[in-house]
Design an enzyme around this catalytic site. Structure first.
Site, PDB file in Angstrom:
ATOM      1  N   THR A   1      56.950  53.217 -18.541  1.00 24.21           N
ATOM      2  CA  THR A   1      58.163  52.551 -18.495  1.00 24.21           C
ATOM      3  C   THR A   1      57.727  50.919 -18.012  1.00 24.21           C
ATOM      4  O   THR A   1      57.592  50.104 -19.147  1.00 24.21           O
ATOM      5  CB  THR A   1      59.401  52.763 -17.701  1.00 24.21           C
TER       6      THR A   1
ATOM      7  N   GLY B   1      62.616  44.914  -7.916  1.00 26.94           N
ATOM      8  CA  GLY B   1      62.306  44.679  -9.351  1.00 26.94           C
ATOM      9  C   GLY B   1      62.160  43.407  -9.678  1.00 26.94           C
ATOM     10  O   GLY B   1      61.218  42.643  -9.365  1.00 26.94           O
TER      11      GLY B   1
ATOM     12  N   ASP C   1      66.023  54.896   0.343  1.00 28.66           N
ATOM     13  CA  ASP C   1      65.322  53.879  -0.668  1.00 28.66           C
ATOM     14  C   ASP C   1      65.676  52.486   0.110  1.00 28.66           C
ATOM     15  O   ASP C   1      64.477  51.804   0.113  1.00 28.66           O
ATOM     16  CB  ASP C   1      65.909  54.136  -1.933  1.00 28.66           C
TER      17      ASP C   1
ATOM     18  N   LYS D   1      62.786  49.607   1.499  1.00 22.50           N
ATOM     19  CA  LYS D   1      62.746  47.988   1.322  1.00 22.50           C
ATOM     20  C   LYS D   1      62.966  47.263   2.327  1.00 22.50           C
ATOM     21  O   LYS D   1      62.156  46.177   2.441  1.00 22.50           O
ATOM     22  CB  LYS D   1      63.795  47.715  -0.039  1.00 22.50           C
TER      23      LYS D   1
END
Lengths: 477, 477
Positions: free
Chosen positions: A51, A179, A246, A250
């Site tokens: 991806t 992202g 998750d 971060k």
């Protein structure tokens, strides 16, 4: 040496596929108009042709002339390591680019200037990154798990590799956190003369999508999770999302950048969204706000930093309120800039690839980032407790004396009550009320809840979460 | 040569003072712990010892050791040009720093590496910037007016100065647009492989403060303006704020960075907030949103870019909705990143100084920014028209046939009506109703309004503004 590929196969297969071909960017390499002979080359090897890797190749090819004008260099993807040579690619392989399954094809190739690691995982990826850096090659990665687990080790390696050398290797990981949001570079370059007092935000797209579905669209938890999985927002193991883990990974990376502290992930207080009910959203709406899963880290004085991941109540006036769906947002409070908020896409093919591209072009034009930008602080300490207004929801069966008993237990633990909420429309077999507290330590709330849970009328565990609102600043102590 | 200082005096006096001393940052230079002898020096001369200049000096002194660790260099403010030597400074002058009124003290001093221009104005400031660049010195400026008026000329000069040279001069102006929001560097480095389709935002703090005061706190226009002026949010000539002209200057700069086009400011359609009434806010609230003064630029295909500054209706779900007070926000829509929003402080001593510091440290560590990052596009064209849903408010005196006549004029100009709003509580001597249109060109709305204004029942000019909502995307054509 050949790496065993079985682990990679598993990891790649476990990555949710967001891949689709955007015709406008999936173009053949066109003949550049500049004089190619005169341009120095920047050669790239990519680990991962899925991806994100595909997105990177597409952007490099579609922006070839633009990048040549900007950097004065020709940027070329020369080699891509994939797990399966026979798999159809969702991008056009550039002319002259070698697709291989042999890691050493890239790792042993000194003609490659930048190694891009977008295959995921922490074992092989860590090997790849370390070998490339040791070999004097710049590295770009999108690997959150790798950075969360190994950033200090990687930085130590880089310092060792660079010692006494003029030509220093560079390491970039913009895509590893949220992202497409440029939070890494922002922390490295927008706050150089500033002091960050608090960093908080919506840093997991899957859970924010689910919370929006539950709040705005009235979906159940299971419906919301299933929809998030179908759309590719959930990790292969959705526990990482819904459990808050998750977000915690971060937050650990953000704490390192904002405060220079290495925290063990396990030390960060972490509550996911699994205990939330429709009733909590109803109450949040009554209070004029909504519920978001947020990560918060705060400098609390004396060189101490506290942090947590938890659902939190936010008001309509909070910049996080309008952040819905899979969007991410990070809010920074700092001495000079007061409040700065960055909102954007936390995942997906092009947002993630875009961050990798920014890193690649920055390297191609020769920018240097001191490493680490905020040096680890030996004095700073992590503390695992915080103070806040809290929302506490208690399920009950009707009985006399509930209010009095609540009041007594509150008093016992110094939990001052701001207000009580009870929705008269609540069904009697699912009756619940909520208490909003004044600012109290988390530890007191836990003691209060433990004691209340022992009382006859209390049904099941108490649920609590911090309340974030402009005039009720959450303080971590 | 000595510059005549009278103009500078006027300019400096006209700048609203936001100055205050933060004790923690107004410290004496402390003895650095690193071995000073080993550190190369970066010497700075500053034009302007006021609000922003003082903030820059404070930050450099309070972060001395941190900057030395980060850059490996000693950053020193060596000279500051002020208009009045006798004026008390709101910061501690660093040891060894010369305060002077003589421009040539700085401009003739080759030992200075970076010239910081924070005195404002476009005449003397332009001279200073050009002379410094011509002399091979890097320049940092916070001067929006200068950049809006002269960026292409300055870039041309830099290209000339740098031609054939290895050591190139650099030019930075992060603080020139939206103070503390890092929008310049973001446009230069976060979108290098992306295509920006729309850039919009709240880019004037004074008017956003006023609109919040009028909407949330029910203040009148005059009360809101007076409060904004008292708090230092208004320009010396508040027409620049309330007329939308300050926002237009910033939009011009953003258009240059996002699309590589130089637009004449006068070509950008500009409407300020002077025509807004309490009723407009009431209707906005009825529709579930609020009113913001926004600047918008959009790529509309065929290499065309359109732009406007106007009040606009925004819904509660828009990330701009929660942006209140003097805060600024910029939203970017792009191919790779979809939506990215940056929210922060658009003005003030420390936010502005912080941006200058980021530029200074970036130069000190040797980062290069290709100039211009997005080269001016010869093909791109600016067009001054746009298509949107519109909110049209008409004051009237009661008469028969109003709805029919509105309908007829709408039909004549192809203005399709989405909905009509009329607040029954409106007083009869101030009666007004509003029409929300489907997506129509601005030109049609203007024709509709012109014809309606001729009718007997219509009182005063019609007011119109675009409607921004998720499902009603504003299109510029």
């Amino acid at each position: 040496m050949k790496f065993v590929l079985s682990t990679l196969v598993l990891l790649a297969a476990a990555t949710p596929s967001l891949a689709f071909v955007r015709p406008s960017q999936s173009v053949q390499r066109t003949a550049p108009t500049l004089n190619m002979a005169a341009l120095p080359e920047v050669n790239i090897g990519i680990f991962g042709g899925g991806t994100v890797g595909g997105g990177i190749v597409e952007i490099i090819e579609s922006k070839r002339e633009h990048f040549e004008k900007m950097t004065g260099k020709s940027i070329n993807v020369k080699k891509i390591v994939v797990r399966d040579l026979d798999k159809a690619r969702d991008f056009t392989v550039p002319e002259g680019c070698v697709i291989t399954t042999d890691f050493d094809d890239i790792l042993g190739d000194d003609s490659l200037d930048i190694i891009v690691e977008v295959m995921g995982g922490t074992t092989l990826a860590n090997d790849v990154v370390r070998k490339a850096l040791s070999n004097g090659q710049d590295v770009v990665t999108a690997n959150k798990a790798l950075i969360a687990a190994n950033l200090p080790d990687i930085e130590a390696l880089i310092n060792k590799v660079n010692e006494g050398k003029d030509e220093k290797v560079e390491f970039r990981y913009e895509a590893a956190v949220c992202g497409g949001i440029p939070i890494i570079r922002s922390l490295q370059s927008d706050f150089v003369g500033d002091d960050i007092t608090m960093i908080s935000g919506i840093i997991n797209g899957c859970t924010n999508f689910m919370l929006t579905a539950m709040d705005v669209h009235g979906k159940s938890y299971d419906e919301a999770l299933s929809e998030a999985s179908d759309l590719g927002y959930a990790e292969a193991d959705p526990t990482l999302d819904v459990g808050g883990f998750d977000a915690r990974s971060k937050l650990k990376i953000l704490i390192r950048l904002a405060y220079g502290i290495d925290v063990e992930e396990e030390d960060i207080s972490c509550r996911g969204i699994t205990d939330l009910t429709k009733l909590d959203f109803q109450y949040a709406k009554m209070m004029g706000g909504s519920i978001k899963l947020i990560g918060v880290a705060k400098a609390v004085g004396d060189g101490k930093v506290a942090a947590f991941v938890s659902p939190a109540y936010v008001t309509q006036n909070d910049s996080l309120y309008a952040v819905t769906g899979a969007t991410n947002a990070i809010e920074l409070i700092s001495k000079n800039l007061e409040t700065t908020t960055l909102i954007g896409q936390g995942a997906g093919r092009y947002p993630t690839a875009n961050s990798c591209i920014n890193d690649i072009i920055s390297l191609a034009k020769g920018d240097k980032t001191p490493l680490p930008f905020n040096p680890p602080s030996k004095d700073a300490k992590f503390v695992n407790n915080y103070e806040s207004n809290f929302f506490i929801r208690l399920k009950y069966k009707d009985a006399l004396g509930i209010t009095r008993q609540c009041g007594e237990v509150c008093e016992k633990y110094g939990v001052s009550i701001h207000s009580m909420l009870q929705n008269p429309t609540t069904k009697s077999d699912d009756a619940a009320f909520a208490i909003v507290t004044e600012k109290v330590p988390l530890s007191s709330v836990k003691k209060f809840c433990a004691e209340i849970e022992e009382l006859d009328w209390c049904q099941g565990p108490a649920f609590y979460m911090p309340v974030l609102r402009e005039d009720w600043e959450t303080a971590l102590v």
